[in-house]
Design an enzyme around this catalytic site. Structure first.
Site, PDB file in Angstrom:
ATOM      1  N   ARG A   1       6.310  -8.346   1.371  1.00 10.09           N
ATOM      2  CA  ARG A   1       7.263  -8.022   2.447  1.00 10.09           C
ATOM      3  C   ARG A   1       7.887  -9.311   3.002  1.00 10.09           C
ATOM      4  NH1 ARG A   1       4.720  -4.629   6.611  1.00 10.09           N
ATOM      5  NH2 ARG A   1       5.335  -2.879   5.306  1.00 10.09           N
TER       6      ARG A   1
ATOM      7  N   ASP B   1      -0.988   5.704   7.355  1.00 11.63           N
ATOM      8  CA  ASP B   1      -1.053   4.259   7.548  1.00 11.63           C
ATOM      9  C   ASP B   1      -1.884   3.979   8.811  1.00 11.63           C
ATOM     10  OD1 ASP B   1      -0.539   1.674   6.917  1.00 11.63           O
ATOM     11  OD2 ASP B   1       1.520   1.642   7.650  1.00 11.63           O
TER      12      ASP B   1
ATOM     13  N   THR C   1      -5.704  -2.080   7.582  1.00  9.35           N
ATOM     14  CA  THR C   1      -5.830  -3.533   7.499  1.00  9.35           C
ATOM     15  C   THR C   1      -7.260  -3.928   7.866  1.00  9.35           C
ATOM     16  OG1 THR C   1      -5.035  -3.572   9.770  1.00  9.35           O
ATOM     17  CG2 THR C   1      -3.427  -4.049   8.057  1.00  9.35           C
TER      18      THR C   1
ATOM     19  N   LYS D   1       0.833  -1.207   0.000  1.00  7.67           N
ATOM     20  CA  LYS D   1       0.000   0.000   0.000  1.00  7.67           C
ATOM     21  C   LYS D   1       0.871   1.262   0.000  1.00  7.67           C
ATOM     22  CE  LYS D   1      -2.156  -1.569   3.714  1.00  7.67           C
ATOM     23  NZ  LYS D   1      -1.649  -2.955   3.786  1.00  7.67           N
ATOM     24  N   THR D   2       1.893   1.257   0.859  1.00  7.54           N
ATOM     25  CA  THR D   2       2.768   2.434   0.932  1.00  7.54           C
ATOM     26  C   THR D   2       3.537   2.596  -0.385  1.00  7.54           C
ATOM     27  OG1 THR D   2       3.124   1.760   3.221  1.00  7.54           O
ATOM     28  CG2 THR D   2       4.449   3.581   2.425  1.00  7.54           C
TER      29      THR D   2
HETATM   30  P1  ADP Z   1       2.181  -2.013   3.132  1.00  6.03           P
HETATM   31  O1  ADP Z   1       2.224  -0.520   3.073  1.00  6.03           O
HETATM   32  O2  ADP Z   1       0.965  -2.593   2.484  1.00  6.03           O
HETATM   33  O3  ADP Z   1       2.390  -2.569   4.524  1.00  6.03           O
HETATM   34  P2  ADP Z   1       4.702  -1.826   1.701  1.00  6.03           P
HETATM   35  O4  ADP Z   1       4.336  -0.888   0.604  1.00  6.03           O
HETATM   36  O5  ADP Z   1       5.466  -1.279   2.860  1.00  6.03           O
HETATM   37  O6  ADP Z   1       3.407  -2.590   2.244  1.00  6.03           O
HETATM   38  O7  ADP Z   1       5.519  -3.036   1.001  1.00  6.03           O
HETATM   39  C1  ADP Z   1       6.303  -3.962   1.751  1.00  6.03           C
HETATM   40  C2  ADP Z   1       7.551  -4.336   0.979  1.00  6.03           C
HETATM   41  O8  ADP Z   1       7.203  -5.098  -0.163  1.00  6.03           O
HETATM   42  C3  ADP Z   1       8.353  -3.161   0.454  1.00  6.03           C
HETATM   43  O9  ADP Z   1       9.729  -3.506   0.534  1.00  6.03           O
HETATM   44  C4  ADP Z   1       7.930  -3.023  -0.996  1.00  6.03           C
HETATM   45  O10 ADP Z   1       8.944  -2.454  -1.761  1.00  6.03           O
HETATM   46  C5  ADP Z   1       7.643  -4.470  -1.376  1.00  6.03           C
HETATM   47  N1  ADP Z   1       6.545  -4.585  -2.338  1.00  6.03           N
HETATM   48  C6  ADP Z   1       5.223  -4.486  -2.046  1.00  6.03           C
HETATM   49  N2  ADP Z   1       4.486  -4.679  -3.150  1.00  6.03           N
HETATM   50  C7  ADP Z   1       5.350  -4.904  -4.157  1.00  6.03           C
HETATM   51  C8  ADP Z   1       5.170  -5.186  -5.556  1.00  6.03           C
HETATM   52  N3  ADP Z   1       3.952  -5.274  -6.086  1.00  6.03           N
HETATM   53  N4  ADP Z   1       6.276  -5.359  -6.322  1.00  6.03           N
HETATM   54  C9  ADP Z   1       7.509  -5.298  -5.768  1.00  6.03           C
HETATM   55  N5  ADP Z   1       7.742  -5.044  -4.436  1.00  6.03           N
HETATM   56  C10 ADP Z   1       6.677  -4.848  -3.644  1.00  6.03           C
END
Ligand code: ADP
Length: 340
Positions: A222, A114, A163, A69-70
C-alpha cells in the site's frame, strides 16, 4: 483493499472494484506479486474447495496493514466464483448488524471482516455458532416475553483479518481452520508491484527508480503504491514523462523520506527516545503523547517496521533503542533540532 474500507455496513453492497479504483488491483493469483509460499497454499485450498463445491475453511489472516489481506481474499472469492462481502469489525456495533449480514449470505460466499479483533464481544459470540454449525441464535422481544430462536445461515467462509493476532479471543481463534501470516515484502517484490502499477497508470519508471521506491516502502505494497503516486505527481508537474532515479530521490526527499525509508514520524519517534529518554525504555502511551500520534497507529503502522529493521525493541518496561543503534542514531540526529 483501501478503497472499500469504511463503506457503509448497514447498506452493505458489493462495489465493483473497476468502478472505484484509480489504481491497479490484482484480481488473480498471478497478478498478486510476492508472498510466494502463502499464495501456493491458498491456491491449493481454493482449488480443492471449488472442486468439492464446498465453502473454504474459515481463515484468519494476520499481518500489518497494507500487506494485501483484503486483496488476497477478493482473489480467493474470484477463483472460487463466489461473492465476497467486506466489512470492518469495529463497525459491527450491535448483534443485529452481524445477524443481518449473516442471514443475507449466499451459499459458499466469503464474509471478510477486517480488524476482527476490534469486534464487540457480544457480536463476536454470534459468530461461534455461525462458523461451527451455520446457525445463529437470535433473541426476539424484550423482558419476560423475550425468546431465543435459532436461524440457519448458508454455509459460508469467514475470513478474519487482524493486525494483532494476540488479541483474538481463544473461542474465536480455535474456530478458524486456517491461520496464515503475511510477511513484509522484500524491496525487489515491491519494485515489481510498483512496475505493475506504473504500467496501469501509463507512466514509465526505470528499474532503479522502482527499486528505490521499493526500499523506501516499509515492506508494504500500500505504501509502495502511494509513494509511486506521489513521485509521479512530483515528476508530472515538471513536465517529465517518465520516472528516473534522480527525480525519485528528489521526490522522496521532498516527501520527508530518508534513504532508509524512514518517514518524518519514524525519525521523530527515534529522536525523542534518544533525546528525552536516553534510548529508553519508554512506555508506548508516553511516547504517543509526546509525538502527538495515536497509540494504536504507533503500534500498528510505525513500530512493526522499526522493530523489523532493529531500530527498536520491545521490553517489559517499554520500547527502547538497542545500544548499537543508539550510537548510530546519535550521530544522525546530532545538530538536528527536534521538531517538538
Ligand atoms: P490489507 O487488507 O492487508 O490492509 P490491501 O489488500 O488493502 O491490504 O492492499 C493494499 C494495497 O496494496 C491495495 O491497493 C492492493 O491492491 C495492493 N497490494 C497488496 N498486496 C499486493 C500484491 N501482493 N501485489 C500487488 N498489489 C498488492
Amino acid at each position: 483493499m483501501e478503497e472499500i474500507k469504511g463503506f457503509d455496513l448497514i447498506n452493505l453492497q458489493e462495489i465493483p472494484i473497476e468502478e472505484t479504483s484509480l489504481d491497479f488491483v490484482p484480481k488473480a493469483f498471478d497478478d498478486y506479486l510476492g508472498q510466494k509460499d502463502l499464495k501456493e497454499k491458498l491456491k491449493i485450498y481454493t482449488q480443492a474447495a471449488k472442486m468439492r463445491k464446498e465453502p473454504l475453511d474459515h481463515m484468519l489472516l494476520f499481518g500489518p496493514p497494507g500487506l494485501g489481506k483484503t486483496t488476497l481474499s477478493q482473489i480467493m472469492a474470484s477463483v472460487m466464483e463466489v461473492n465476497i462481502k467486506i466489512c470492518c469489525g469495529p463497525l459491527l456495533e450491535r448483534t443485529g448488524d452481524l445477524v443481518a449480514i449473516l442471514s443475507g449470505l449466499e451459499p459458499r460466499s466469503i464474509l471478510f471482516i477486517d480488524e476482527i479483533h476490534r469486534m464487540p464481544t457480544v457480536v463476536e459470540e454470534i459468530l461461534y455458532n455461525a462458523m461451527e454449525h451455520f446457525k445463529i441464535d437470535v433473541i426476539i422481544g424484550q423482558g419476560a416475553g423475550a425468546k431465543s430462536i435459532t436461524l440457519p445461515v448458508s454455509p459460508f467462509t469467514l475470513i478474519g483479518a487482524t493486525t494483532k493476532a494476540g488479541m483474538i479471543s481463544a473461542p474465536l481463534r480455535t474456530r478458524f481452520g486456517i491461520t496464515e501470516r503475511l510477511d513484509f515484502y522484500e524491496p525487489e517484490d515491491l519494485a515489481k508491484i510498483i512496475k505493475q502499477s506504473s504500467k496501469f497508470l501509463q507512466f514509465s519508471i526505470t528499474d532503479e527508480a522502482a527499486l528505490k521506491i521499493g526500499i523506501c516502502s516499509r515492506g508494504t505494497p500500500r505504501i509502495a503504491k502511494k509513494l509511486l503516486r506521489r513521485v509521479r505527481d512530483y515528476v508530472q508537474v515538471q513536465n517529465k514523462s517518465s520516472i528516473d532515479i534522480q527525480e525519485t530521490e528528489k521526490a522522496l526527499e521532498f516527501l520527508g523520506i530518508d534513504k532508509n525509508g524512514l518517514s518524518t514520524i519514524d525519525n521523530l519517534l527515534l529522536q525523542q527516545i534518544i533525546e528525552k529518554f536516553n534510548g529508553g525504555p519508554v512506555g508506548l502511551e508516553t511516547l504517543a503523547s509526546i509525538i502527538g500520534e495515536d497509540k494504536d497507529t504507533i503500534e500498528d503502522v510505525y513500530e512493526p517496521y522499526l522493530l523489523r529493521l532493529g531500530y527498536l525493541e520491545k521490553t517489559p518496561r517499554g520500547r527502547q533503542i538497542p545500544s548499537k543503534m543508539q550510537t548510530k542514531l546519535k550521530q544522525k540526529f546530532v545538530g538536528q533540532i527536534s521538531l517538538l
